[in-house]
Motif scaffolding. Structure first.
Motif, PDB file in Angstrom:
ATOM      1  N   SER A 169       0.835  -1.198   0.000  1.00  0.00           N
ATOM      2  CA  SER A 169       0.000   0.000   0.000  1.00  0.00           C
ATOM      3  C   SER A 169       0.869   1.248   0.000  1.00  0.00           C
ATOM      4  O   SER A 169       1.975   1.258   0.549  1.00  0.00           O
ATOM      5  CB  SER A 169      -0.913   0.020   1.240  1.00  0.00           C
ATOM      6  N   ALA A 170       0.369   2.299  -0.632  1.00  0.00           N
ATOM      7  CA  ALA A 170       1.106   3.555  -0.665  1.00  0.00           C
ATOM      8  C   ALA A 170       1.175   4.168   0.725  1.00  0.00           C
ATOM      9  O   ALA A 170       0.294   3.960   1.559  1.00  0.00           O
ATOM     10  CB  ALA A 170       0.441   4.527  -1.636  1.00  0.00           C
ATOM     11  N   SER A 171       2.233   4.892   0.979  1.00  0.00           N
ATOM     12  CA  SER A 171       2.433   5.513   2.284  1.00  0.00           C
ATOM     13  C   SER A 171       3.192   6.825   2.106  1.00  0.00           C
ATOM     14  O   SER A 171       4.097   6.916   1.269  1.00  0.00           O
ATOM     15  CB  SER A 171       3.214   4.578   3.212  1.00  0.00           C
ATOM     16  N   PRO A 172       2.863   7.835   2.913  1.00  0.00           N
ATOM     17  CA  PRO A 172       3.611   9.093   2.845  1.00  0.00           C
ATOM     18  C   PRO A 172       4.955   9.025   3.562  1.00  0.00           C
ATOM     19  O   PRO A 172       5.735   9.976   3.498  1.00  0.00           O
ATOM     20  CB  PRO A 172       2.674  10.084   3.544  1.00  0.00           C
ATOM     21  N   ALA A 173       5.241   7.914   4.247  1.00  0.00           N
ATOM     22  CA  ALA A 173       6.491   7.800   4.994  1.00  0.00           C
ATOM     23  C   ALA A 173       7.689   7.895   4.048  1.00  0.00           C
ATOM     24  O   ALA A 173       7.783   7.112   3.104  1.00  0.00           O
ATOM     25  CB  ALA A 173       6.533   6.482   5.757  1.00  0.00           C
ATOM     26  N   PRO A 174       8.618   8.807   4.287  1.00  0.00           N
ATOM     27  CA  PRO A 174       9.807   8.893   3.437  1.00  0.00           C
ATOM     28  C   PRO A 174      10.747   7.699   3.599  1.00  0.00           C
ATOM     29  O   PRO A 174      11.564   7.437   2.715  1.00  0.00           O
ATOM     30  CB  PRO A 174      10.490  10.188   3.897  1.00  0.00           C
TER      31      PRO A 174
END
Length: 244
Positions: A169-174
């Motif tokens: 799943s996509a995540s905003p975590a860098p």
């Protein structure tokens, strides 16, 4: 008459930008991981501060806390370490062996998943804690974005433990790492970072070499976590403890 050609120096790149074949530069150094091989692979040469870091694993207890202990021990003693919805009660002997006093720990055990995410956001916005370790089996993308934005307002080292399947799943975590057991070591795969991905896994030793804190009174070695916060269904009490 021949014209001379002069090469122009490359234009400086903003710290928030980076070349695809290079690790990103950061405006502030990261929190030293205690693992030299891992630090070299991370932008800022350490765990990022004021940012969401995801640690993905199949089950708890494979060495994920021992991975973080050397870094957490470097936090100032006056800044708390919040343990939000951990799968097991904290083992105080393990924390004191890494020079982290029980009085530095905040153990928070909400009953509902939504309360866990709410509590995480409040802790990040408050900014008192030096580190937040949050366990969440499921977190909507919108909630992750809110948490990452809240983290950016301060300098808390924010780690979220999620199931391995969350990697799809996509995540905003860098920064996203996958953790797997490998005997007495931990296999670490960097799934996402600001820069090119390494081609191989890291094998990090997990045998603790940190001596127990000799100066800690004997009663502290057997003390319970001094602040087990109420469930997040009582937000006013949570905020009052954090503000203390």
């Amino acid at each position: 008459m021949s014209a001379s050609i002069h090469s122009c120096p490359p234009a400086p790149i903003h710290p928030l930008l980076w070349k695809a074949n290079q690790l990103a530069r950061t405006s502030r150094p990261g929190l030293e991981t205690g693992h030299a091989d891992l630090s070299r692979c991370l932008p800022g040469q350490g765990w990022p501060l004021g940012s969401l870091t995801e640690l993905l694993l199949d089950q708890a207890g494979i060495g994920e806390l021992r991975l973080l202990m050397p870094a957490l021990a470097r936090l100032p003693a006056h800044r708390s370490i919040a343990l939000l919805h951990p799968p097991h009660a904290p083992c105080l002997q393990a924390w004191t062996a890494h020079r982290i006093a029980p009085s530095q720990l905040l153990w928070i055990a909400p009953e509902q998943p939504a309360d866990t995410l709410w509590a995480a956001e409040q802790i990040l916005k408050h900014g008192h804690c030096g580190a937040l370790l949050c366990w969440s089996a499921s977190a909507p993308a919108a909630a992750l974005r809110r948490l990452h934005l809240a983290a950016q307002s301060g300098d808390t080292a924010f780690f979220m433990f999620r199931p391995t399947q969350a990697a799809h799943s996509a995540s905003p975590a860098p920064l996203r790492l996958q953790l797997r057991p490998a005997g007495d070591r931990l296999r670490v795969d960097i799934l996402k970072r600001r820069g090119p991905l390494p081609g191989t896994s890291l094998l990090l030793p997990l045998i603790s070499s940190a001596p127990a804190r000799a100066a800690m009174p004997s009663q502290a070695r057997h003390a319970t976590v001094d602040q087990r916060l109420p469930d997040a269904t009582q937000p006013r009490r949570l905020e009052s403890v954090l503000a203390g």
